[in-house]
Scaffold this active site. Structure first.
Site, PDB file in Angstrom:
ATOM      1  N   CYS A  76       3.544   7.044  -2.017  1.00 15.53           N
ATOM      2  CA  CYS A  76       2.224   7.649  -2.120  1.00 15.53           C
ATOM      3  C   CYS A  76       1.114   6.655  -1.782  1.00 15.53           C
ATOM      4  CB  CYS A  76       2.016   8.254  -3.508  1.00 15.53           C
ATOM      5  SG  CYS A  76       2.384   7.158  -4.867  1.00 15.53           S
ATOM      6  N   HIS A  77       1.425   5.367  -1.784  1.00 14.92           N
ATOM      7  CA  HIS A  77       0.423   4.356  -1.421  1.00 14.92           C
ATOM      8  C   HIS A  77       0.045   4.427   0.055  1.00 14.92           C
ATOM      9  CE1 HIS A  77       4.385   2.460  -0.828  1.00 14.92           C
ATOM     10  NE2 HIS A  77       3.810   1.809   0.174  1.00 14.92           N
TER      11      HIS A  77
ATOM     12  N   TYR B 232      -4.615  12.784   3.150  1.00 12.80           N
ATOM     13  CA  TYR B 232      -4.352  13.962   2.331  1.00 12.80           C
ATOM     14  C   TYR B 232      -4.520  15.223   3.170  1.00 12.80           C
ATOM     15  CZ  TYR B 232      -4.775  10.622  -1.482  1.00 12.80           C
ATOM     16  OH  TYR B 232      -4.601   9.547  -2.306  1.00 12.80           O
TER      17      TYR B 232
ATOM     18  N   GLU C  82       3.454  -4.092   3.726  1.00  6.50           N
ATOM     19  CA  GLU C  82       4.034  -3.321   4.826  1.00  6.50           C
ATOM     20  C   GLU C  82       3.372  -3.623   6.171  1.00  6.50           C
ATOM     21  OE1 GLU C  82       4.415   0.834   4.011  1.00  6.50           O
ATOM     22  OE2 GLU C  82       5.320   0.484   2.040  1.00  6.50           O
TER      23      GLU C  82
ATOM     24  N   ASN D 105       3.022  11.661  -8.501  1.00  9.14           N
ATOM     25  CA  ASN D 105       4.319  11.220  -8.010  1.00  9.14           C
ATOM     26  C   ASN D 105       4.982  10.325  -9.065  1.00  9.14           C
ATOM     27  OD1 ASN D 105       6.468  10.046  -6.590  1.00  9.14           O
ATOM     28  ND2 ASN D 105       5.135   8.707  -5.401  1.00  9.14           N
TER      29      ASN D 105
END
Length: 178
Positions: free
Chosen positions: A135-136, A99, A162, A127
Site C-alpha cells: 500500500c506504500h 488511488y 525500492e 490493509n
C-alpha cells in the site's frame, strides 16, 4: 486460534499474526488500525508461516524482490477491501500508482462507470498486511504522499528502498496525511 511474533526491521518492530497456515497481518509499532479485528495472540514465532514471513521481510529489506505470491496470505476484510488489496499486490516493485487509477481499474473490473477514489483509499488504509501487500506504492493524484497508516516517514523509507524517484512524489506540508 491466532499466533503472533515480533520481528525487528529497519522500520522498527513489526507484529506478525498467523492462523498457523496463513499470514493474517503485519503491522508496524504504533500503526493506525494496529491489529484491528484481532484479539491479542500468543507469541509463537516458530510456526513455519511466521518464519517464512520473517525471511520474506528480511529479503525485502535487503533490497531483494521477494514474490508476494510465495507467501500464504489470508487478510480479513470485506469483498471490496479484498478486491482493492488484490490490486495492490499487482503494483510492481519500485513503481507507484494513484488511488484514482486503482479506482478506475476496479470500476472497469466490476462494470461500473466510476468508483470512488476515497473508498479505495479507505480500503488501502485498512490493509492488514503492511509492506507485503504494498500500500506504500499508492500516491495521491498529484503525487502527494497522502497518508500511510504506518506514518509518512516509513512510507518514504519504503519508496526510497525500492528506488522510486523522489521527483515522482511530494510530501504535503499540511493536511491530514501528516
Amino acid at each position: 486460534m491466532l499466533y503472533a511474533c515480533h520481528h525487528d526491521s529497519p522500520l522498527g518492530p513489526l507484529y506478525l499474526v498467523s492462523d498457523a497456515s496463513h499470514l493474517r497481518g503485519v503491522w508496524m509499532a504504533g500503526q493506525k488500525y494496529f491489529a484491528q479485528g484481532f484479539s491479542v495472540a500468543p507469541e509463537l514465532g516458530q510456526l513455519p508461516v511466521l518464519a517464512q514471513a520473517r525471511a520474506w521481510l528480511d529479503a525485502y529489506f535487503a533490497g531483494q524482490r521477494p514474490r508476494v505470491a510465495d507467501l500464504p496470505l489470508a487478510p480479513q476484510g470485506s469483498a471490496f477491501r479484498q478486491a482493492v488489496w488484490a490490486l495492490l499486490r499487482e503494483i510492481p516493485y519500485g513503481e507507484t500508482t494513484t488511488y484514482g487509477e486503482l479506482a478506475q481499474v476496479l470500476a472497469d473490473q466490476t462494470g461500473q462507470a466510476r468508483m470512488s477514489a476515497q473508498a479505495v483509499g479507505g480500503a488501502v488504509g485498512h490493509n492488514p498486511l503492511s509492506i507485503i501487500v504494498p500500500c506504500h506504492r499508492v500516491l495521491g493524484r498529484d503525487g502527494s504522499l497522502t497518508g500511510y497508516a504506518g506514518g509518512l516517514d516509513k512510507k518514504i523509507k519504503l519508496l526510497c528502498l525500492e528506488g522510486v524517484d523522489p521527483a515522482c512524489w511530494r510530501v504535503p506540508t499540511r493536511g491530514t496525511a501528516l
